[in-house]
Design a protein around this motif. Sequence first.
Motif, PDB file in Angstrom:
ATOM      1  N   ASN A   1      74.583  21.659 -20.799  1.00 36.24           N
ATOM      2  CA  ASN A   1      73.614  20.978 -21.662  1.00 36.24           C
ATOM      3  C   ASN A   1      73.227  21.883 -22.822  1.00 36.24           C
ATOM      4  N   GLY A   2      72.678  21.257 -23.863  1.00 37.66           N
ATOM      5  CA  GLY A   2      72.189  22.001 -25.002  1.00 37.66           C
ATOM      6  C   GLY A   2      73.246  22.441 -25.995  1.00 37.66           C
ATOM      7  N   PHE A   3      74.476  21.956 -25.868  1.00 40.55           N
ATOM      8  CA  PHE A   3      75.538  22.250 -26.826  1.00 40.55           C
ATOM      9  C   PHE A   3      75.897  20.970 -27.562  1.00 40.55           C
ATOM     10  N   TYR A   4      76.084  21.073 -28.877  1.00 42.87           N
ATOM     11  CA  TYR A   4      76.488  19.934 -29.686  1.00 42.87           C
ATOM     12  C   TYR A   4      78.008  19.961 -29.853  1.00 42.87           C
TER      13      TYR A   4
ATOM     14  N   GLY B   1      67.557  24.618 -28.410  1.00 45.03           N
ATOM     15  CA  GLY B   1      66.706  25.749 -28.037  1.00 45.03           C
ATOM     16  C   GLY B   1      66.967  26.236 -26.627  1.00 45.03           C
ATOM     17  N   LYS B   2      67.379  25.320 -25.757  1.00 48.70           N
ATOM     18  CA  LYS B   2      67.755  25.667 -24.371  1.00 48.70           C
ATOM     19  C   LYS B   2      69.145  25.117 -24.133  1.00 48.70           C
ATOM     20  N   PHE B   3      70.009  25.931 -23.522  1.00 46.78           N
ATOM     21  CA  PHE B   3      71.379  25.498 -23.265  1.00 46.78           C
ATOM     22  C   PHE B   3      71.910  26.217 -22.033  1.00 46.78           C
ATOM     23  N   SER B   4      72.864  25.580 -21.350  1.00 41.87           N
ATOM     24  CA  SER B   4      73.404  26.109 -20.099  1.00 41.87           C
ATOM     25  C   SER B   4      74.915  25.992 -20.071  1.00 41.87           C
ATOM     26  N   VAL B   5      75.540  26.969 -19.431  1.00 37.83           N
ATOM     27  CA  VAL B   5      76.995  26.987 -19.280  1.00 37.83           C
ATOM     28  C   VAL B   5      77.328  27.330 -17.827  1.00 37.83           C
ATOM     29  N   LEU B   6      78.386  26.743 -17.311  1.00 35.76           N
ATOM     30  CA  LEU B   6      78.867  27.022 -15.968  1.00 35.76           C
ATOM     31  C   LEU B   6      80.110  27.907 -16.102  1.00 35.76           C
TER      32      LEU B   6
ATOM     33  N   ILE C   1      74.531  29.587 -16.001  1.00 35.01           N
ATOM     34  CA  ILE C   1      73.752  30.535 -16.787  1.00 35.01           C
ATOM     35  C   ILE C   1      72.912  29.732 -17.770  1.00 35.01           C
ATOM     36  N   ASP C   2      71.617  29.960 -17.720  1.00 34.15           N
ATOM     37  CA  ASP C   2      70.679  29.273 -18.599  1.00 34.15           C
ATOM     38  C   ASP C   2      70.265  30.217 -19.719  1.00 34.15           C
ATOM     39  N   PHE C   3      70.318  29.713 -20.936  1.00 34.48           N
ATOM     40  CA  PHE C   3      69.871  30.464 -22.103  1.00 34.48           C
ATOM     41  C   PHE C   3      68.664  29.745 -22.689  1.00 34.48           C
ATOM     42  N   ALA C   4      67.727  30.528 -23.237  1.00 34.97           N
ATOM     43  CA  ALA C   4      66.556  29.927 -23.878  1.00 34.97           C
ATOM     44  C   ALA C   4      66.183  30.751 -25.105  1.00 34.97           C
ATOM     45  N   LEU C   5      65.965  30.049 -26.202  1.00 34.55           N
ATOM     46  CA  LEU C   5      65.442  30.652 -27.419  1.00 34.55           C
ATOM     47  C   LEU C   5      63.941  30.401 -27.456  1.00 34.55           C
TER      48      LEU C   5
ATOM     49  N   LEU D   1      68.018  22.652 -33.599  1.00 34.01           N
ATOM     50  CA  LEU D   1      69.085  23.626 -33.814  1.00 34.01           C
ATOM     51  C   LEU D   1      68.629  25.034 -33.450  1.00 34.01           C
ATOM     52  N   GLY D   2      69.490  25.718 -32.686  1.00 36.67           N
ATOM     53  CA  GLY D   2      69.205  27.086 -32.280  1.00 36.67           C
ATOM     54  C   GLY D   2      70.113  28.069 -32.991  1.00 36.67           C
ATOM     55  N   VAL D   3      71.249  28.353 -32.370  1.00 35.62           N
ATOM     56  CA  VAL D   3      72.226  29.281 -32.934  1.00 35.62           C
ATOM     57  C   VAL D   3      73.596  28.620 -32.954  1.00 35.62           C
ATOM     58  N   VAL D   4      74.541  29.255 -33.647  1.00 39.77           N
ATOM     59  CA  VAL D   4      75.918  28.779 -33.713  1.00 39.77           C
ATOM     60  C   VAL D   4      76.717  29.586 -32.680  1.00 39.77           C
TER      61      VAL D   4
END
Length: 191
Positions: free
Chosen positions: A71-74, A86-91, A162-166, A179-182
């Motif tokens: 989630n959180g990826f465009y 602002g919040k995104f997760s990767v497996l 892995i959860d990331f948060a800005l 929008l967070g980061v590229v």
Amino acid sequence: MSRQLKDKAAPSFCLAAFLILLVFPGVACKGKHTPAVVQPAVVQNEEPDQAPRLVSSVRMNDTTAALQLLNGFYPVESGAWRWTAGKFSVLLRTPPGSAQRGATLNFAFTIPEVVIQKLNSMQLTASINGMDLKSDEYKKPGPETFSADVPGSLLTPDSVKIDFALDKSLPPGLDKRELGVVAFLAALTPK
């Protein structure tokens, strides 16, 4: 039958055939099949009998690995990168031996100048199962690599979320997206 009559009958025949197959699915094929299973695995193995498997390094432009972006990826842009929210997760697949030795998490990204101009700074935090791995603050635009040590105790399953948060992100505006980061890459590498 005239050509005009045949042309008008063709769509009706196709629609009727489709409806028959939809209502009576057993009519189409009598062979034995295993049910389809949707899996988050994305990389094909050499042997066709085995299911695809997760990878421990996901490039954001790799459409075969997109299922690991939880989630959180465009969508991919310019064939190379993706915006995050602002919040995104990767497996990610845990690398062999990482449960004993640990691993390093690497996240390659860029902070666009417009983001820093509007937010002045941002803090990125990564966590696994609610345990913060590390936080870094960024005050300048440009390419960055976030790296964090991951203890082996968090890498015992075959894969890890892995959860990331800005702490700050650009709110939806003309773009209609937060929008967070590229993002370019998320990876776990063994120690």
